[in-house]
Design an enzyme around this catalytic site. Structure first.
Site, PDB file in Angstrom:
ATOM      1  N   TRP A 140      46.685  34.658  39.315  1.00 13.20           N
ATOM      2  CA  TRP A 140      46.407  34.959  40.719  1.00 13.20           C
ATOM      3  C   TRP A 140      45.118  34.248  41.142  1.00 13.20           C
ATOM      4  O   TRP A 140      44.132  34.251  40.406  1.00 13.20           O
ATOM      5  CB  TRP A 140      46.259  36.485  40.923  1.00 13.20           C
ATOM      6  CG  TRP A 140      45.931  36.809  42.345  1.00 13.20           C
ATOM      7  CD1 TRP A 140      46.794  36.858  43.395  1.00 13.20           C
ATOM      8  CD2 TRP A 140      44.631  37.082  42.887  1.00 13.20           C
ATOM      9  NE1 TRP A 140      46.121  37.144  44.558  1.00 13.20           N
ATOM     10  CE2 TRP A 140      44.784  37.289  44.283  1.00 13.20           C
ATOM     11  CE3 TRP A 140      43.353  37.166  42.342  1.00 13.20           C
ATOM     12  CZ2 TRP A 140      43.714  37.585  45.128  1.00 13.20           C
ATOM     13  CZ3 TRP A 140      42.290  37.456  43.187  1.00 13.20           C
ATOM     14  CH2 TRP A 140      42.478  37.667  44.565  1.00 13.20           C
ATOM     15  N   ASP A 165      50.150  40.187  59.454  1.00 10.21           N
ATOM     16  CA  ASP A 165      50.372  40.372  58.015  1.00 10.21           C
ATOM     17  C   ASP A 165      50.571  41.853  57.708  1.00 10.21           C
ATOM     18  O   ASP A 165      50.962  42.645  58.584  1.00 10.21           O
ATOM     19  CB  ASP A 165      49.200  39.744  57.236  1.00 10.21           C
ATOM     20  CG  ASP A 165      49.597  39.256  55.855  1.00 10.21           C
ATOM     21  OD1 ASP A 165      49.683  40.084  54.933  1.00 10.21           O
ATOM     22  OD2 ASP A 165      49.840  38.044  55.684  1.00 10.21           O
ATOM     23  N   ARG A 193      49.850  47.675  41.830  1.00 10.24           N
ATOM     24  CA  ARG A 193      49.485  47.768  43.251  1.00 10.24           C
ATOM     25  C   ARG A 193      50.192  48.979  43.891  1.00 10.24           C
ATOM     26  O   ARG A 193      50.680  48.901  45.012  1.00 10.24           O
ATOM     27  CB  ARG A 193      49.856  46.489  44.002  1.00 10.24           C
ATOM     28  CG  ARG A 193      48.933  46.210  45.188  1.00 10.24           C
ATOM     29  CD  ARG A 193      49.457  45.121  46.097  1.00 10.24           C
ATOM     30  NE  ARG A 193      48.449  44.713  47.056  1.00 10.24           N
ATOM     31  CZ  ARG A 193      48.719  44.229  48.259  1.00 10.24           C
ATOM     32  NH1 ARG A 193      49.951  44.066  48.657  1.00 10.24           N
ATOM     33  NH2 ARG A 193      47.756  43.881  49.068  1.00 10.24           N
ATOM     34  N   LYS A 219      56.953  36.202  56.672  1.00 10.83           N
ATOM     35  CA  LYS A 219      56.235  35.898  55.428  1.00 10.83           C
ATOM     36  C   LYS A 219      56.764  36.908  54.426  1.00 10.83           C
ATOM     37  O   LYS A 219      56.498  38.110  54.539  1.00 10.83           O
ATOM     38  CB  LYS A 219      54.731  36.053  55.641  1.00 10.83           C
ATOM     39  CG  LYS A 219      53.923  35.902  54.364  1.00 10.83           C
ATOM     40  CD  LYS A 219      52.442  35.999  54.677  1.00 10.83           C
ATOM     41  CE  LYS A 219      51.620  36.026  53.393  1.00 10.83           C
ATOM     42  NZ  LYS A 219      50.202  36.184  53.658  1.00 10.83           N
ATOM     43  N   TRP A 220      57.534  36.455  53.443  1.00 10.48           N
ATOM     44  CA  TRP A 220      58.279  37.325  52.520  1.00 10.48           C
ATOM     45  C   TRP A 220      57.506  37.397  51.206  1.00 10.48           C
ATOM     46  O   TRP A 220      57.488  36.443  50.446  1.00 10.48           O
ATOM     47  CB  TRP A 220      59.679  36.736  52.314  1.00 10.48           C
ATOM     48  CG  TRP A 220      60.641  37.574  51.551  1.00 10.48           C
ATOM     49  CD1 TRP A 220      60.576  37.938  50.246  1.00 10.48           C
ATOM     50  CD2 TRP A 220      61.868  38.133  52.054  1.00 10.48           C
ATOM     51  NE1 TRP A 220      61.671  38.677  49.896  1.00 10.48           N
ATOM     52  CE2 TRP A 220      62.483  38.815  50.993  1.00 10.48           C
ATOM     53  CE3 TRP A 220      62.513  38.119  53.300  1.00 10.48           C
ATOM     54  CZ2 TRP A 220      63.721  39.470  51.133  1.00 10.48           C
ATOM     55  CZ3 TRP A 220      63.734  38.760  53.433  1.00 10.48           C
ATOM     56  CH2 TRP A 220      64.316  39.438  52.359  1.00 10.48           C
ATOM     57  N   ASP A 221      56.916  38.547  50.955  1.00 10.58           N
ATOM     58  CA  ASP A 221      55.982  38.692  49.834  1.00 10.58           C
ATOM     59  C   ASP A 221      56.658  39.384  48.639  1.00 10.58           C
ATOM     60  O   ASP A 221      57.717  40.021  48.777  1.00 10.58           O
ATOM     61  CB  ASP A 221      54.791  39.539  50.326  1.00 10.58           C
ATOM     62  CG  ASP A 221      53.479  39.171  49.643  1.00 10.58           C
ATOM     63  OD1 ASP A 221      53.518  38.580  48.560  1.00 10.58           O
ATOM     64  OD2 ASP A 221      52.409  39.515  50.209  1.00 10.58           O
ATOM     65  N   ASP A 241      46.516  32.877  47.057  1.00 11.78           N
ATOM     66  CA  ASP A 241      45.648  33.733  47.870  1.00 11.78           C
ATOM     67  C   ASP A 241      44.218  33.212  47.871  1.00 11.78           C
ATOM     68  O   ASP A 241      43.372  33.713  48.612  1.00 11.78           O
ATOM     69  CB  ASP A 241      45.640  35.167  47.316  1.00 11.78           C
ATOM     70  CG  ASP A 241      46.825  35.965  47.829  1.00 11.78           C
ATOM     71  OD1 ASP A 241      47.563  35.450  48.683  1.00 11.78           O
ATOM     72  OD2 ASP A 241      47.006  37.106  47.374  1.00 11.78           O
TER      73      ASP A 241
END
Ligand code: DGJ
Length: 741
Positions: A203, A370, A447, A480-482, A552
């Site tokens: 990340w 977002d 998360r 925006k497909w996370d 990110d």
């Protein structure tokens, strides 16, 4: 007379043009020939020849992969490699196109199956071939049992990129279990100085280019995380020791798969080098009933004699013309604004409208809200799965915001993470069984979220329903497909134990179907693939998503290193970057707005800064740079990329040049990261220009060294080069060269 015989026994199979299972656009295909006397098959396209043959035992062996051979060249028939002692056997040394586990195979199998009687021996032999017009399909069958394999070869004429895939079909009358399955095995010519290149990371540090010598033994690149992964990307390149950025041979390939994958690169006992790419055999098992089949992902493989630069340019072209949505003419990326770093979860109508007005004033074309707009999503602890507008934050729904955004001349886009659920959500409370899990075992959270089981029909139907409703009731032109966590406890308790591991394939297949169906129903929709940054960038998802979120990490210097690695495998046409606040939230580095812009302008440009903190001069600068970017973005996104100086390995400088296809425009970005070695004033020799054309030079930002001519031939810019006036740390400049005669 001899010539006539020669002609007669070589049968022209046809023109190949598209990859298996892909909706691809135009263009004539590559040439496919078979020599019936020698049983040699040959594919030619894009300056590349790929050949294989059927040996006397009926096994399919690689014969050649590299620079184009003359049309008149004949390749000798395939002969198994002989072992030099009883400690080796021919199957462990012979470069098979698709090796079944069986006989004396000691190298990586492409297919391993078990039968109900315990037999685990598979002897795949040629059983015929078909010219499908856009591809060549080779039929194989086990020597004793009705296990059939169809190998698809689709070579793109323009680039010579070969798309290979396989389908295994069970016609044995009983079940069989597939324990391992690849898309392809690619074999390299003999050489003892190969180097392997791959992309690794984590990340906020994706796409770091790594290299190692290929030596005896195997080297495994893989994801076991359920998703493509930040850790290793499914792309490899193999070069000779002397290969450089612009010269020497490079063989490369990328697997189009967004789930668990593996690429095994090995050197066998006699020095043969093989790369086998496909589903990751880790925890893999796929039971096929009589009549059922299993398709592999597609492995896209290419060759260039023009170094890493040539390899990536040809691969970028292939992605633009054959892979990305709307290929062969992928749409230009609009300049977008994304609110994430400005507001994090603290989104509301007034705040977003304020940002939208400021974004529109600098020329932004797409405004994206977002995370945080839905359910009880005030932090990452709750709300995921509840795709309904949070009425505390948006009392009148999203409608008024979208209207305002559209009124400002911008498209509206929204963040979603459909594959996930917070246990603290209405969806999870209603359907705790919808997540991937093993009954009675812990459900590990990351998360604060769990992974929905997209292999389940009801889960997919639900997601299609809610996302379709969201898109149908709002003018949303971009998602925006996370996907923000790795998998754990990969159980699917609703199906029989022997079928549970189908999850690995069914999940990804259904994800692709869901994306495709949403796109079909909403043709204007564009999608970005994001997975905590660049955790899901691969040619499988890129068929369905216009753009990818590379990382990110939005620090402009770190991003240059990430983008350099990314560009070895993937096209700038799909790469997004944002201009964010300084100091950067990841590493606290302070940089100028100019430097941040020039770093982010190397693909699709986005702005992610908190515009409420900008001063008038920031807006003025941004307006000018956004406008300048729009003049050159077609060249940056769709042109040929030259990595003139790479930023990796602590290089104090870096530079890229993008050249349009007609060579009429070129865009140079030059960066000085550290002035420690006082190396700023070196000339940068450009590449890819028309030597005899005259190009004018214009600065977008920064300036050339004193005395630089305003106009010169392509030969001059490529031979003499250009000195850029940069001083100090983290400085940047950008120029446009236009052909004037
Ligand atoms: C991870 C993404 O990479 C970020 O850009 C942002 O969208 C967050 N998720 C939101 O949760």
């Amino acid at each position: 007379m001899a010539a006539t015989n020669e002609t007669r026994r070589k049968v022209f199979l046809g023109l190949l043009g598209s990859a298996a299972g892909m909706a691809l656009g135009g263009g004539a295909g590559a040439r496919a020939m078979v020599d019936q006397a020698t049983r040699v098959f040959r594919l030619d396209g894009g300056g590349v020849t790929y050949a294989f043959g059927i040996n006397a035992g009926g096994q399919v062996q690689s014969l050649y992969w590299g620079a184009a051979l003359a049309a008149s060249d004949s390749l000798p028939a395939a002969v198994p490699v002989e072992a030099n002692s009883s400690n080796e056997m021919a199957p462990g040394l012979t470069p098979y196109e698709f090796a079944g586990f069986g006989g004396g195979l000691t190298t990586e199998p492409a297919l391993k199956v078990r039968f109900p009687d315990g037999v685990r021996d598979l002897d795949l032999r040629y059983a015929g071939h078909q010219d499908k017009g856009d591809s060549l399909v080779l039929q194989l069958q086990d020597a004793k049992r009705a296990v059939r394999v169809a190998l698809t070869y689709a070579m793109d004429e323009a680039t010579g990129i070969l798309a290979r895939s396989a389908v295994v079909e069970n016609r044995t009358g009983n079940w069989i279990q597939v324990d391992q399955m690849a898309a392809a095995c690619l074999n390299l010519p003999y050489s003892d100085d190969y180097r392997l290149y791959f992309l690794s990371g984590r990340w906020a540090g994706e796409f770091m280019l790594q290299t190692r010598a290929i030596t005896p033994g195997a080297f495994v690149l893989e994801s076991r995380k359920g998703v493509t992964s930040h850790q290793i990307n499914p792309w490899i390149a193999v070069s000779r020791a002397a290969t450089g950025e612009e010269s020497g041979p490079v063989w490369f390939g990328a697997l189009g798969w967004s789930g668990n994958w593996r690429i095994n690169v090995e050197m066998d006992a006699m020095g043969g080098v093989h790369a086998t790419a496909g589903y990751n055999p880790f925890d893999f098992s796929y039971r096929l009933k009589q009549g059922e089949s299993l398709a592999s992902p597609v492995f896209h493989a290419g060759f260039s004699n023009e170094g890493f630069g040539g390899a990536s340019r040809v691969f970028h072209r292939y992605q633009r013309e054959k892979v990305l949505p709307h290929a062969p003419r992928p749409r230009l990326r609009p300049v977008l604004y994304n609110s994430w770093e400005a507001t994090f979860f603290d989104v509301n109508e007034a705040g977003q409208v304020a940002l939208a007005e400021k974004a529109a004033s600098i020329g932004v074309e797409r405004f994206v809200v977002d995370d945080g707009w839905f359910g009880a999503r005030d932090s990452d602890k709750a709300g995921l799965g509840d795709w309904v507008v949070n009425l505390k934050k948006f009392p009148n729904g999203l409608g008024p915001l979208i209207k305002r955004v559209n009124g400002l001349g911008m498209q509206f886009g929204l963040w979603v993470e459909p594959e996930m659920v917070n246990p603290d959500s209405d969806l999870y409370r209603a359907h705790p069984d919808w997540v991937i899990n093993f009954p009675g075992r812990q459900r590990s959270e990351a998360r604060n979220q769990l992974v929905l089981n997209l292999a389940r029909k009801d889960v997919c139907e639900h997601l299609l329903k809610v996302l379709d409703a969201l898109l149908s009731s709002h003018n949303i032109e971009y998602l925006k497909w996370d996907h923000n966590r790795a998998w754990s406890e990969p159980g699917w308790p609703e199906v029989a134990p022997d079928d549970q591991q189908r999850l690995y394939v069914a999940y990804v297949d259904n994800l692709y179907k869901l994306l495709a169906e949403l796109r079909r129903r909403h043709p204007k929709l564009e999608i970005e693939s994001c997975a905590s940054g660049g955790g899901r960038v691969d040619l499988g998802i890129m068929r369905l998503t216009e753009q990818v979120w590379t990382s990110d990490n939005t620090d402009p210097y770190d991003r240059l290193v990430i983008q350099d690695g990314y560009s070895h495998a993937y096209a700038p046409a799909a790469m997004m970057a944002w201009v964010t606040d300084s100091p950067n939230f990841v590493n606290k580095r302070v940089t100028s707005l100019e430097y941040r812009f020039l770093s982010a302008m190397q693909g699709g440009l986005g702005i992610g800064a908190n515009l409420n903190h900008w001063q008038d001069e920031d807006f003025a600068k941004a307006r000018r740079l956004v406008e300048a970017y729009k003049q050159v973005r077609a060249t940056i996104q769709l042109g040929n990329l030259y990595r003139l100086v790479s930023p990796g390995n602590g290089s104090p400088r870096s530079a890229t040049l993008s050249v349009s296809h007609d060579r009429k425009q070129a865009v140079l970005f030059a960066f000085l990261h550290s002035s420690m070695m006082r190396s700023a004033q070196k000339s940068i020799q450009l590449r890819g220009l028309d030597a005899s054309a005259v190009y004018s030079l214009r600065a977008i930002s920064g300036s050339a060294a004193a005395g630089t001519v305003a106009k010169a031939s392509g030969a001059y810019w490529m031979g003499h080069g250009l000195k850029v006036a940069l001083e100090g740390d983290f400085q940047a400049a950008a120029f446009v060269l236009e052909a004037v005669s």
